[in-house]
Write a protein that holds these residues in place. Structure first.
Motif, PDB file in Angstrom:
ATOM      1  N   GLU A 185       0.823  -1.220   0.000  1.00 41.26           N
ATOM      2  CA  GLU A 185       0.000   0.000   0.000  1.00 41.26           C
ATOM      3  C   GLU A 185       0.853   1.264   0.000  1.00 41.26           C
ATOM      4  N   ASN A 200       4.384   6.498   2.483  1.00 45.87           N
ATOM      5  CA  ASN A 200       5.365   5.903   3.391  1.00 45.87           C
ATOM      6  C   ASN A 200       5.919   6.967   4.328  1.00 45.87           C
ATOM      7  N   SER A 201       5.771   6.764   5.616  1.00 44.79           N
ATOM      8  CA  SER A 201       6.418   7.696   6.554  1.00 44.79           C
ATOM      9  C   SER A 201       7.520   7.006   7.356  1.00 44.79           C
ATOM     10  N   GLY A 248       4.374  -5.598   7.895  1.00 44.00           N
ATOM     11  CA  GLY A 248       4.339  -7.036   7.645  1.00 44.00           C
ATOM     12  C   GLY A 248       4.849  -7.866   8.796  1.00 44.00           C
ATOM     13  N   ALA A 249       4.698  -7.360  10.028  1.00 50.66           N
ATOM     14  CA  ALA A 249       5.264  -8.089  11.171  1.00 50.66           C
ATOM     15  C   ALA A 249       4.217  -8.940  11.882  1.00 50.66           C
ATOM     16  N   SER A 250       2.958  -8.732  11.528  1.00 51.99           N
ATOM     17  CA  SER A 250       1.886  -9.375  12.299  1.00 51.99           C
ATOM     18  C   SER A 250       1.478 -10.728  11.695  1.00 51.99           C
ATOM     19  N   ASP A 255       1.511 -10.517   5.892  1.00 50.53           N
ATOM     20  CA  ASP A 255       2.553 -10.098   6.846  1.00 50.53           C
ATOM     21  C   ASP A 255       3.715 -11.068   6.711  1.00 50.53           C
ATOM     22  N   SER A 295       6.564  -3.291  13.720  1.00 49.05           N
ATOM     23  CA  SER A 295       5.213  -3.065  13.203  1.00 49.05           C
ATOM     24  C   SER A 295       5.211  -1.918  12.189  1.00 49.05           C
ATOM     25  N   GLY A 296       4.306  -2.016  11.230  1.00 46.98           N
ATOM     26  CA  GLY A 296       4.175  -0.942  10.254  1.00 46.98           C
ATOM     27  C   GLY A 296       3.467   0.282  10.801  1.00 46.98           C
ATOM     28  N   ASN A 297       2.712   0.109  11.863  1.00 49.20           N
ATOM     29  CA  ASN A 297       2.008   1.263  12.435  1.00 49.20           C
ATOM     30  C   ASN A 297       3.039   2.288  12.878  1.00 49.20           C
TER      31      ASN A 297
HETATM   32  N1  LIG Z   1      -5.576 -10.619  13.571  1.00 49.53           N
HETATM   33  C1  LIG Z   1      -4.665  -9.767  14.074  1.00 49.53           C
HETATM   34  N2  LIG Z   1      -4.435  -8.644  13.426  1.00 49.53           N
HETATM   35  C2  LIG Z   1      -3.512  -7.783  13.907  1.00 49.53           C
HETATM   36  C3  LIG Z   1      -2.842  -8.102  15.098  1.00 49.53           C
HETATM   37  C4  LIG Z   1      -3.086  -9.309  15.739  1.00 49.53           C
HETATM   38  O1  LIG Z   1      -2.503  -9.645  16.784  1.00 49.53           O
HETATM   39  N3  LIG Z   1      -4.019 -10.129  15.180  1.00 49.53           N
HETATM   40  N4  LIG Z   1      -1.937  -7.186  15.579  1.00 49.53           N
HETATM   41  C5  LIG Z   1      -2.236  -5.820  15.272  1.00 49.53           C
HETATM   42  C6  LIG Z   1      -1.176  -4.978  15.768  1.00 49.53           C
HETATM   43  S1  LIG Z   1      -1.067  -4.806  17.447  1.00 49.53           S
HETATM   44  C7  LIG Z   1      -0.370  -4.293  14.964  1.00 49.53           C
HETATM   45  S2  LIG Z   1       0.786  -3.213  15.641  1.00 49.53           S
HETATM   46  C8  LIG Z   1      -0.440  -4.393  13.516  1.00 49.53           C
HETATM   47  C9  LIG Z   1       0.968  -4.557  12.980  1.00 49.53           C
HETATM   48  O2  LIG Z   1       0.916  -5.002  11.732  1.00 49.53           O
HETATM   49  P1  LIG Z   1       2.160  -5.133  10.787  1.00 49.53           P
HETATM   50  O3  LIG Z   1       3.419  -4.998  11.492  1.00 49.53           O
HETATM   51  O4  LIG Z   1       1.977  -6.331  10.003  1.00 49.53           O
HETATM   52  O5  LIG Z   1       2.066  -3.822   9.917  1.00 49.53           O
HETATM   53  P2  LIG Z   1       1.250  -3.593   8.607  1.00 49.53           P
HETATM   54  O6  LIG Z   1       0.024  -4.384   8.633  1.00 49.53           O
HETATM   55  O7  LIG Z   1       2.155  -3.729   7.473  1.00 49.53           O
HETATM   56  O8  LIG Z   1       0.938  -2.074   8.796  1.00 49.53           O
HETATM   57  C10 LIG Z   1       0.156  -1.603   9.861  1.00 49.53           C
HETATM   58  C11 LIG Z   1      -0.399  -0.241   9.498  1.00 49.53           C
HETATM   59  O9  LIG Z   1       0.633   0.680   9.290  1.00 49.53           O
HETATM   60  C12 LIG Z   1       0.608   1.188   7.952  1.00 49.53           C
HETATM   61  N5  LIG Z   1       1.993   1.286   7.468  1.00 49.53           N
HETATM   62  C13 LIG Z   1       2.781   0.234   7.199  1.00 49.53           C
HETATM   63  N6  LIG Z   1       3.978   0.658   6.768  1.00 49.53           N
HETATM   64  C14 LIG Z   1       3.933   1.995   6.776  1.00 49.53           C
HETATM   65  C15 LIG Z   1       4.884   2.996   6.403  1.00 49.53           C
HETATM   66  N7  LIG Z   1       6.103   2.669   5.967  1.00 49.53           N
HETATM   67  N8  LIG Z   1       4.533   4.275   6.528  1.00 49.53           N
HETATM   68  C16 LIG Z   1       3.286   4.597   6.981  1.00 49.53           C
HETATM   69  N9  LIG Z   1       2.358   3.698   7.344  1.00 49.53           N
HETATM   70  C17 LIG Z   1       2.677   2.418   7.227  1.00 49.53           C
HETATM   71  C18 LIG Z   1      -0.177   0.190   7.173  1.00 49.53           C
HETATM   72  O10 LIG Z   1      -0.725   0.712   6.017  1.00 49.53           O
HETATM   73  C19 LIG Z   1      -1.191  -0.281   8.197  1.00 49.53           C
HETATM   74  O11 LIG Z   1      -2.252   0.632   8.284  1.00 49.53           O
HETATM   75  O12 LIG Z   1      -1.230  -5.489  13.133  1.00 49.53           O
HETATM   76  C20 LIG Z   1      -2.484  -5.564  13.806  1.00 49.53           C
HETATM   77  N10 LIG Z   1      -3.238  -6.615  13.237  1.00 49.53           N
END
Ligand SMILES: Nc1nc2c(c(=O)[nH]1)N[C@H]1C(S)=C(S)[C@@H](COP(=O)(O)OP(=O)(O)OC[C@H]3O[C@@H](n4cnc5c(N)ncnc54)[C@H](O)[C@@H]3O)O[C@H]1N2
Ligand code: MOO
Length: 404
Positions: A185, A200-201, A248-250, A255, A295-297
């Protein structure tokens, strides 16, 4: 695979795998912010001679003379010159700040307490033997301890090394850190934003954090949520000390980081830490390199950078003390959502009534970056704590680098 670790356990595991960066010699002008690789001892006495801290007259005092003294001025000693002429009783040398004391003299009277009369000087207020003389080695003697390994070289520290004539310094190589953001995304700022995409931030936040922590950064382009590209990005980062990724850590189908790290051959030290935000952090190791999948958040990435990555960077950089400073703060506002999970609240440090208050104003969601801006504290709310009340005392970490 170890999972759901306490923060302290996770850190201990990480720190047990960090290698200190090798040392190198750099010129003083390149030494700012670098970390000393070995203890340094003073190669000379400083100051290297007895010197005058004043503009005035140097003479030989036997004891404190009650009334004014008339002395014959026999020489003049500007800073940078070397006096050969011995000063005898009844004589004086006109001397300037920073100049060496002439042989025979044992005190200096300041210019304002004298009157010049022809070739003589009248000392209106005579001084005691030893007055206004900075002795040789006043700051340090030759062989004294100068600075210890693990010291981050501040401007004053670099100045100190220069004062002792050291023009090259043994420092640790800067930790070299590879970074990429993962997520199909993601779009780079400056590009048009298609439906379903966001900018991307994280790469930018991380780049800034790493540069400010004194690292060399190897930034890779955005990586889509596909394993082949993720593995390729990892392969492209083999000449670094550590790799930090976000996204992509989750646990979702897309992920891919933890499983890609495994497929790449990493030993996974752990996946998931008992804290919020940033729970899904995963850390692996391969060939002495640490891989941090955060985490991507955006806020979660920043918080876990502080709590997990920074200590590893500090140890790699050679700093004596890798762990953050934790201290008591008084809450300047409450937080309703105290839950089962340990949580780190970002807060603004406010100095009031000789106390550090932590103001947790702003939304605390892990996707919200705005409330990380201008915040200095991560307040540690233990799991099961319940709502946080205003005025309550909790512990917090100071974000960013610190030096003792
Ligand atoms: N079924 C479950 N879903 C989720 C869980 C869980 O335990 N069960 N954990 C949640 C938690 S807590 C977190 S924290 C997030 C972490 O998810 P990821 O590390 O896989 O991150 P993404 O899904 O890739 O991204 C999360 C969010 O951040 C935005 N993002 C990603 N990269 C960037 C960037 N470089 N710059 C700005 N924003 C970014 C992305 O678009 C998503 O909105 O998972 C939960 N889900
Ligand atoms: O652990 Mo996540 O960052 O809270 O949403």
């Amino acid at each position: 695979m170890r999972t759901n670790l306490e923060l302290e356990e996770a850190r201990e595991l990480i720190l047990s795998r960090v290698h200190r960066a090798a040392s190198e010699e750099v010129a003083l002008t390149a030494a700012y912010g670098r970390v000393l690789a070995r203890d340094l001892y003073s190669p000379l006495a400083h100051p290297p001679f007895d010197r005058s801290p004043l503009d005035g007259y140097a003479y030989r005092a036997e004891a404190l003379s009650a009334g004014p003294l008339r002395l014959k001025v026999v020489s003049e000693i500007p800073a940078g010159s070397w006096p050969e002429r011995t000063i005898l009783a009844g004589e004086a040398a006109k001397i300037f700040t920073g100049a060496p004391l002439p042989p025979g003299a044992n005190c200096v009277v300041r210019m304002e307490d004298t009157v010049s009369e022809g070739g003589d000087v009248v000392v209106k207020r005579p001084v005691l033997p030893g007055a206004n003389v900075v002795p040789e080695g006043d700051e340090l003697k030759r062989g004294d301890f100068l600075l210890g390994q693990g010291t981050r070289l501040s401007p004053a520290a670099v100045g100190l090394l220069a004062a002792f004539g050291l023009d090259r310094v043994p420092v640790r190589r800067k930790p070299r850190v590879g970074v990429f953001s993962s997520g199909s995304e993601l779009t780079e700022a400056g590009e048009p934003l298609a439906p379903g995409k966001i900018y991307n931030s994280n790469s930018f936040t991380l780049l800034g954090l790493l540069l400010a922590a004194g690292c060399e950064v190897v930034q890779k382009p955005l990586v889509p949520d596909r394993q082949a590209e993720t593995l390729q990005a990892l392969r492209d980062l083999e000449d670094v000390d550590m790799v930090v990724t976000t996204g992509g850590a989750s646990v979702g189908d897309y992920d891919l980081l933890p499983r890609s790290l495994e497929a790449y051959g990493c030993e996974i030290l752990f996946w998931k830490v008992r804290l919020k935000p940033g729970t899904p952090a995963c850390v692996g190791e391969k060939d002495g390199r640490l891989y941090f999948s955060l985490s991507g958040n955006p806020a979660a990435a920043l918080v876990t950078f502080e709590l997990l990555v920074r200590p590893a960077l500090r140890l790699c950089a050679g700093l004596a003390d890798p762990l953050g400073r934790k201290f008591a703060v008084r809450m300047a506002g409450g937080f309703a959502k105290g839950g089962r999970q340990r949580r780190f609240l970002r807060a603004k440090a406010v100095m009031r009534e000789s106390t550090v208050w932590a103001d947790p104003e702003g939304a605390q969601g892990s996707g919200i970056l705005k409330s990380m801006v201008g915040r200095q504290l991560l307040v540690d709310i233990p799991g099961g704590h319940g709502p946080v009340e205003e005025g309550e005392i909790l512990e917090a970490y100071w974000m960013g680098e610190w030096e003792d």
